[in-house]
Motif scaffolding. Sequence first.
Motif, mmCIF file in Angstrom:
data_model
loop_
_atom_site.group_PDB
_atom_site.id
_atom_site.type_symbol
_atom_site.label_atom_id
_atom_site.label_comp_id
_atom_site.label_asym_id
_atom_site.label_seq_id
_atom_site.Cartn_x
_atom_site.Cartn_y
_atom_site.Cartn_z
ATOM 1 N N THR A 35 0.837 -1.213 0.000
ATOM 2 C CA THR A 35 0.000 0.000 0.000
ATOM 3 C C THR A 35 0.861 1.249 0.000
ATOM 4 O OG1 THR A 35 -1.712 -1.179 1.250
ATOM 5 C CG2 THR A 35 -1.836 1.230 1.212
ATOM 6 N N LYS A 36 1.932 1.211 0.800
ATOM 7 C CA LYS A 36 2.842 2.359 0.870
ATOM 8 C C LYS A 36 3.491 2.620 -0.480
ATOM 9 C CE LYS A 36 6.890 4.041 3.396
ATOM 10 N NZ LYS A 36 7.897 3.725 4.449
ATOM 11 N N VAL A 37 3.933 1.536 -1.155
ATOM 12 C CA VAL A 37 4.554 1.673 -2.474
ATOM 13 C C VAL A 37 3.543 2.213 -3.474
ATOM 14 C CG1 VAL A 37 5.575 0.403 -4.405
ATOM 15 C CG2 VAL A 37 6.290 -0.101 -2.057
ATOM 16 N N PHE A 38 2.316 1.703 -3.395
ATOM 17 C CA PHE A 38 1.271 2.142 -4.323
ATOM 18 C C PHE A 38 0.975 3.634 -4.147
ATOM 19 C CE2 PHE A 38 -3.290 3.034 -4.846
ATOM 20 C CZ PHE A 38 -3.413 2.827 -6.212
ATOM 21 N N LEU A 39 0.795 4.052 -2.899
ATOM 22 C CA LEU A 39 0.488 5.459 -2.645
ATOM 23 C C LEU A 39 1.658 6.355 -3.022
ATOM 24 C CD1 LEU A 39 -1.357 5.219 0.803
ATOM 25 C CD2 LEU A 39 -2.370 5.629 -1.445
ATOM 26 N N HIS A 40 2.879 5.888 -2.795
ATOM 27 C CA HIS A 40 4.062 6.673 -3.172
ATOM 28 C C HIS A 40 4.107 6.868 -4.679
ATOM 29 C CE1 HIS A 40 8.322 7.391 -4.149
ATOM 30 N NE2 HIS A 40 8.338 8.061 -3.001
ATOM 31 N N ASP A 41 3.885 5.778 -5.437
ATOM 32 C CA ASP A 41 3.881 5.885 -6.898
ATOM 33 C C ASP A 41 2.732 6.746 -7.397
ATOM 34 O OD1 ASP A 41 6.086 4.258 -6.953
ATOM 35 O OD2 ASP A 41 4.974 2.415 -7.372
ATOM 36 N N LEU A 42 1.604 6.692 -6.654
ATOM 37 C CA LEU A 42 0.421 7.442 -7.069
ATOM 38 C C LEU A 42 0.564 8.939 -6.819
ATOM 39 C CD1 LEU A 42 -2.581 7.340 -8.050
ATOM 40 C CD2 LEU A 42 -3.224 7.128 -5.636
ATOM 41 N N LEU A 43 1.141 9.313 -5.675
ATOM 42 C CA LEU A 43 1.123 10.707 -5.251
ATOM 43 C C LEU A 43 2.454 11.434 -5.373
ATOM 44 C CD1 LEU A 43 -1.053 10.270 -2.014
ATOM 45 C CD2 LEU A 43 -1.816 10.949 -4.292
ATOM 46 N N ASP A 44 3.530 10.740 -5.541
ATOM 47 C CA ASP A 44 4.835 11.395 -5.614
ATOM 48 C C ASP A 44 5.003 12.126 -6.942
ATOM 49 O OD1 ASP A 44 7.343 12.247 -5.003
ATOM 50 O OD2 ASP A 44 8.341 10.347 -5.464
ATOM 51 N N ILE A 45 5.288 13.415 -6.880
ATOM 52 C CA ILE A 45 5.417 14.224 -8.105
ATOM 53 C C ILE A 45 6.868 14.574 -8.417
ATOM 54 C CG2 ILE A 45 3.109 15.204 -7.832
ATOM 55 C CD1 ILE A 45 4.369 17.712 -6.694
ATOM 56 N N ARG A 46 7.778 14.170 -7.553
ATOM 57 C CA ARG A 46 9.179 14.561 -7.761
ATOM 58 C C ARG A 46 9.806 13.939 -9.004
ATOM 59 N NH1 ARG A 46 11.161 13.930 -1.471
ATOM 60 N NH2 ARG A 46 9.871 15.610 -0.632
ATOM 61 N N PRO A 47 9.593 12.632 -9.287
ATOM 62 C CA PRO A 47 10.281 12.044 -10.446
ATOM 63 C C PRO A 47 9.918 12.696 -11.778
ATOM 64 C CG PRO A 47 9.415 10.330 -9.002
ATOM 65 C CD PRO A 47 8.838 11.616 -8.527
ATOM 66 N N ASN A 48 8.699 13.221 -11.882
ATOM 67 C CA ASN A 48 8.259 13.785 -13.154
ATOM 68 C C ASN A 48 8.312 15.312 -13.151
ATOM 69 O OD1 ASN A 48 7.416 13.342 -15.790
ATOM 70 N ND2 ASN A 48 5.253 13.579 -15.278
ATOM 71 N N THR A 49 9.134 15.874 -12.259
ATOM 72 C CA THR A 49 9.261 17.331 -12.155
ATOM 73 C C THR A 49 10.499 17.806 -12.891
ATOM 74 O OG1 THR A 49 8.119 17.425 -10.027
ATOM 75 C CG2 THR A 49 9.575 19.256 -10.565
ATOM 76 N N ASP A 50 10.311 18.833 -13.688
ATOM 77 C CA ASP A 50 11.432 19.457 -14.386
ATOM 78 C C ASP A 50 11.716 20.785 -13.692
ATOM 79 O OD1 ASP A 50 13.254 20.625 -16.075
ATOM 80 O OD2 ASP A 50 12.262 19.948 -17.914
ATOM 81 N N GLN A 51 12.626 20.769 -12.741
ATOM 82 C CA GLN A 51 12.866 21.953 -11.914
ATOM 83 C C GLN A 51 13.371 23.143 -12.718
ATOM 84 O OE1 GLN A 51 15.488 20.769 -8.726
ATOM 85 N NE2 GLN A 51 13.881 19.668 -7.624
#
Length: 496
Positions: A35-51
């Motif tokens: 569940t933790k992995v699923f929610l992290h993949d679902l809500l984490d926006i850092r990997p797809n951020t172009d700073q």
Amino acid sequence: MSEKAEENKGIAPDEEPIESREEVKRDFKGLLESTKVFLHDLLDIRPNTDQEATKEAIIADIPFKGHTSWILICSIFIASIGLNANSTAVVIGAMLISPLMGPILGVGLSLAINDIDTLRRSLKNFAVMVVLSVLTAYLFFAVFPLRDESSELLARTAPDIRDVLIAFFGGLALVIARAKRGTIASVIFGVAIATALMPPLCTVGFGIAIGNFEYAMGAMYLFTINTIFIALATFLIIKLLRFPMVRYANSQKRRRTARIASIIAILVMIPAGYTFYNVFQESRFKKQANDFISEKIMPYQFSKGGRFLKDFSTIEYNDGKDSSIELVFMGNETIPENIIDTWNAQKEEFSKLTQCDLRIIQGSNSAEVDQFKYVNELYESQKNQLLGKDDKIKLLESELSRLQKLAANQIPFAEISAEARANYENLLTLSYSQTITTDFNTLDTIPVFEVKWKPEVAQEQKQKDAVKLTDWLKLRLKDNKIQLKEVTMATTESTE
């Protein structure tokens, strides 16, 4: 007998094997990890951020000159026309082309990364945009001949808790969309519509143009709320995404800049928190006030002809000081004092209303309320909700009947007194009032005229003139309930 059987031989029938409990724990732990992995993949926006691209895009929208200035002027005119015409679609169009969002995002970004130069440019361009917007709107409404107070305009003069939440979550959505690789344009357009930066500035110009500074202050307050919470949302998201801080060659300058940025960020957060608290308290007050009206006032039943006008009743918060609820009733039937006392007592059941002043405006004879005005406004407020011509006809017939009854009770006293003075030379003064009487079953209103005759007139002549005057008044006003009362000099002296 097998080895497994030998091991379990001494275990009670209702006792769960140790291995079974361990398996359940492992399965549960595995479920939590999944569940933790699923929610992290679902809500984490850092990997797809172009700073870098996000920073460049926000900084590129900060400058205000040339094309941007003309786009702003055009959007202000469009928004002003839309507000004046009460057209939601036109107002939305003005929001979409407005460039006001750029400097606000620049403020949030610069505070988050300690970029004092970007902060300075953002604040300067933002101030110029605001002044130009208000000036343009003021000139439009000052010159344009039609300046009606439309519902679109009035909606921008009284912010509440919903405006705070819209600004904050709209700002979050905007920055998240900006930070994504391949910016989501639809989100940016949606936030521009939801946060509505342009209409409040137009309303400020409108308020100044008509001299109503209460409108102007309310609209500027709404604009300030939107600005602060969009900048705050930008600041939080940039911090969350861990954008790199601006590096300065001079370590002393770096520390000073970081300190200044932190102080400004705190100064922005303090009014944001204070504003949220005040608006939240006002929202609670108005909710309890509406609950009080719905639960205690609206169930009251009139015995004849009375009506509670909820749409014209007002709720004033005033930062918790001198708060009031003003209730408007229409018709000849007055609310008994014991009922008003009961409402005042019931008001204490609501925690936010204990210090609130309850005001009752009632009756067709009240100097505080114009019945004809309220009948007209009642129709205007309801006509857009009617489904067809039959509903309109029914409403018009009902209100026309009520209006005729009200008109029948209105005494054209100026005309009556002038005619009476011309026809009765012995008349010294004439006054008029309405007396409410009751047999404890029904209420009745009696029109009473008081006359004072000249002192030298004989009593017999006074009586003759009084009879003639009474008959004339009944005929002239078409009301057989009219009574005439003589005021003697002795009565006047004792009154004085």
